[in-house]
Design a protein around this motif. Structure first.
Motif, PDB file in Angstrom:
ATOM      1  N   ALA A 131       0.612  -1.031  -0.263  1.00 35.57           N
ATOM      2  CA  ALA A 131       0.161   0.099   0.415  1.00 35.57           C
ATOM      3  C   ALA A 131       0.700   1.420   0.133  1.00 35.57           C
ATOM      4  CB  ALA A 131      -0.797   0.069   1.375  1.00 35.57           C
ATOM      5  N   LEU A 132       1.632   1.309   0.539  1.00 40.40           N
ATOM      6  CA  LEU A 132       3.074   2.596   0.647  1.00 40.40           C
ATOM      7  C   LEU A 132       3.764   2.322  -0.735  1.00 40.40           C
ATOM      8  CD1 LEU A 132       3.826   2.617   4.653  1.00 40.40           C
ATOM      9  CD2 LEU A 132       2.199   4.059   3.707  1.00 40.40           C
ATOM     10  N   ALA A 133       3.441   1.770  -1.430  1.00 41.00           N
ATOM     11  CA  ALA A 133       3.999   1.555  -2.234  1.00 41.00           C
ATOM     12  C   ALA A 133       6.124   1.776  -2.605  1.00 41.00           C
ATOM     13  CB  ALA A 133       4.408   2.559  -3.213  1.00 41.00           C
ATOM     14  N   ILE A 134       6.116   0.804  -0.879  1.00 42.90           N
ATOM     15  CA  ILE A 134       7.877  -0.004  -0.715  1.00 42.90           C
ATOM     16  C   ILE A 134       8.376  -1.182  -1.052  1.00 42.90           C
ATOM     17  CG2 ILE A 134       9.687   0.087   0.992  1.00 42.90           C
ATOM     18  CD1 ILE A 134       7.214   1.773   2.338  1.00 42.90           C
ATOM     19  N   THR A 135       9.220  -1.154  -2.290  1.00 43.92           N
ATOM     20  CA  THR A 135       9.906  -2.257  -2.249  1.00 43.92           C
ATOM     21  C   THR A 135      10.648  -3.026  -1.700  1.00 43.92           C
ATOM     22  OG1 THR A 135      11.521  -1.765  -3.613  1.00 43.92           O
ATOM     23  CG2 THR A 135       9.012  -2.061  -4.583  1.00 43.92           C
ATOM     24  N   SER A 136      11.239  -1.885  -1.060  1.00 43.48           N
ATOM     25  CA  SER A 136      12.102  -2.554   0.084  1.00 43.48           C
ATOM     26  C   SER A 136      12.947  -1.429   1.087  1.00 43.48           C
ATOM     27  CB  SER A 136      13.621  -3.216  -0.901  1.00 43.48           C
ATOM     28  OG  SER A 136      14.523  -2.615  -1.297  1.00 43.48           O
ATOM     29  N   THR A 137      12.974  -1.900   2.677  1.00 41.45           N
ATOM     30  CA  THR A 137      13.329  -0.552   3.206  1.00 41.45           C
ATOM     31  C   THR A 137      13.808  -1.490   4.411  1.00 41.45           C
ATOM     32  OG1 THR A 137      11.793   0.912   4.975  1.00 41.45           O
ATOM     33  CG2 THR A 137      11.088  -1.853   4.544  1.00 41.45           C
ATOM     34  N   ALA A 138      14.425  -0.085   5.205  1.00 37.47           N
ATOM     35  CA  ALA A 138      15.530  -0.301   6.433  1.00 37.47           C
ATOM     36  C   ALA A 138      14.499  -0.875   7.522  1.00 37.47           C
ATOM     37  CB  ALA A 138      16.505   0.248   6.935  1.00 37.47           C
ATOM     38  N   ILE A 139      14.432  -1.491   8.588  1.00 41.06           N
ATOM     39  CA  ILE A 139      13.131  -1.945   9.907  1.00 41.06           C
ATOM     40  C   ILE A 139      14.374  -1.113  11.029  1.00 41.06           C
ATOM     41  CG2 ILE A 139      11.551  -2.735  10.617  1.00 41.06           C
ATOM     42  CD1 ILE A 139      11.365  -4.657   8.161  1.00 41.06           C
ATOM     43  N   VAL A 140      13.221  -0.373  11.835  1.00 44.81           N
ATOM     44  CA  VAL A 140      13.929  -0.335  13.446  1.00 44.81           C
ATOM     45  C   VAL A 140      12.810  -0.492  14.278  1.00 44.81           C
ATOM     46  CG1 VAL A 140      14.647   1.448  15.495  1.00 44.81           C
ATOM     47  CG2 VAL A 140      15.158   2.008  12.589  1.00 44.81           C
ATOM     48  N   GLY A 141      13.312  -1.455  14.774  1.00 46.97           N
ATOM     49  CA  GLY A 141      11.967  -2.109  16.123  1.00 46.97           C
ATOM     50  C   GLY A 141      12.884  -2.339  16.671  1.00 46.97           C
TER      51      GLY A 141
END
Length: 279
Positions: free
Chosen positions: A114-124
């Motif tokens: 939905a956000l049109a993101i194919t790949s991303t860094a994640i902070v959790g």
């Protein structure tokens, strides 16, 4: 009545205070409501639209306000998407699918699509750290790097805090307040409003009771992406020394920081995480 709150009135009060906090978000932001197979998911997007994406996943009993002190700095360099986890006291659906399934990965698939993101860094952090690890082990091509704070699912879960918390509750409000400090690791906290918000939330919110599934050594060894793992040696919920040992053994390229005198709530990591994300 929502299954994750003790009363409708309590749910309304928590969401009222959350909406107030959102109105004072420290940087310009877009509020996005994303349809997913688990119900609607609420996202706050900050930073330049063309900048590299970063997903923020908060812990249990929290919402996107957890990132208020970080977002100003991070959004100068990234398109930051702070996500309200499903089943938590934010504005996302109250759904709590089984943790020992691919349901959370499928949910994040929907969010990213939905956000049109194919790949991303994640902070959790904590539960958000577990969610990030779960996604990275199932979708390695969609996660570019992981910055984890006291992540669940790696070190042993502690149970001694529970008995201490129950005993402290026998001393009324003062005991409950002390219990909240102990469990969250806020013994040295100076800003009492943070503790006030925490007590309000857990007076009306029903936290998850299921233990987080533990990642196998093979699952951890499959992680080849850059990782930064920060834990406190006084964490009352997870055995941080065990977390550090397993990450160092199974993910030897990861950077692991074991902070002395720090509990489950880890503050002051804005700059170190930014440096890692920009490496």
């Amino acid at each position: 009545m929502s299954a994750i709150y003790k009363s409708e009135a309590g749910a309304r009060e928590i969401q009222r205070r959350y909406q107030e906090a959102l109105r004072t978000w420290p940087v310009p932001a877009e509020h996005i409501r994303v349809p997913t197979r688990q119900g609607e998911t609420f996202v706050i997007a900050s930073g330049p639209e063309q900048a590299p994406p970063v997903l923020l996943l908060h812990g249990s009993g929290a919402n996107t306000t957890m990132w208020r002190s970080d977002v100003t700095t991070w959004s100068r360099h990234f398109r930051v998407h702070a996500i309200d986890l499903i089943g938590e006291p934010g504005l996302s659906a109250p759904s709590r699918p089984p943790l020992d399934s691919d349901a959370y990965a499928l949910w994040l698939d929907d969010v990213l699509e939905a956000l049109a993101i194919t790949s991303t860094a994640i902070v959790g952090i904590s539960l958000g750290g577990w969610t990030a690890l779960d996604y990275a082990t199932r979708r390695p091509d969609r996660v570019t790097r992981l910055a984890l704070l006291c992540p669940g699912g790696v070190g042993r879960t502690r149970s001694a805090w529970l008995f201490k918390a129950v005993l402290l509750r026998l001393f009324g409000r003062r005991g409950v307040r002390r219990s909240a400090r102990t469990v969250a690791g806020l013994e040295d906290l100076q800003d009492e409003s943070v503790l006030d918000d925490l007590m309000l939330t857990f007076a009306q919110f029903k936290p998850r009771t299921a233990r987080l599934p533990v990642f196998s050594d093979d699952a951890l060894r499959s992680l080849t992406l850059p990782m930064l793992v920060t834990v406190g040696d006084r964490d009352a919920l997870f055995d941080s020394a065990d977390t550090a040992r397993r990450i160092r053994r199974c993910v030897p390229h990861a950077t692991v920081r074991l902070l002395p005198g720090v509990g489950h709530a880890i503050f002051g990591q804005t700059d170190s995480i930014l440096a890692f994300l920009r490496t």
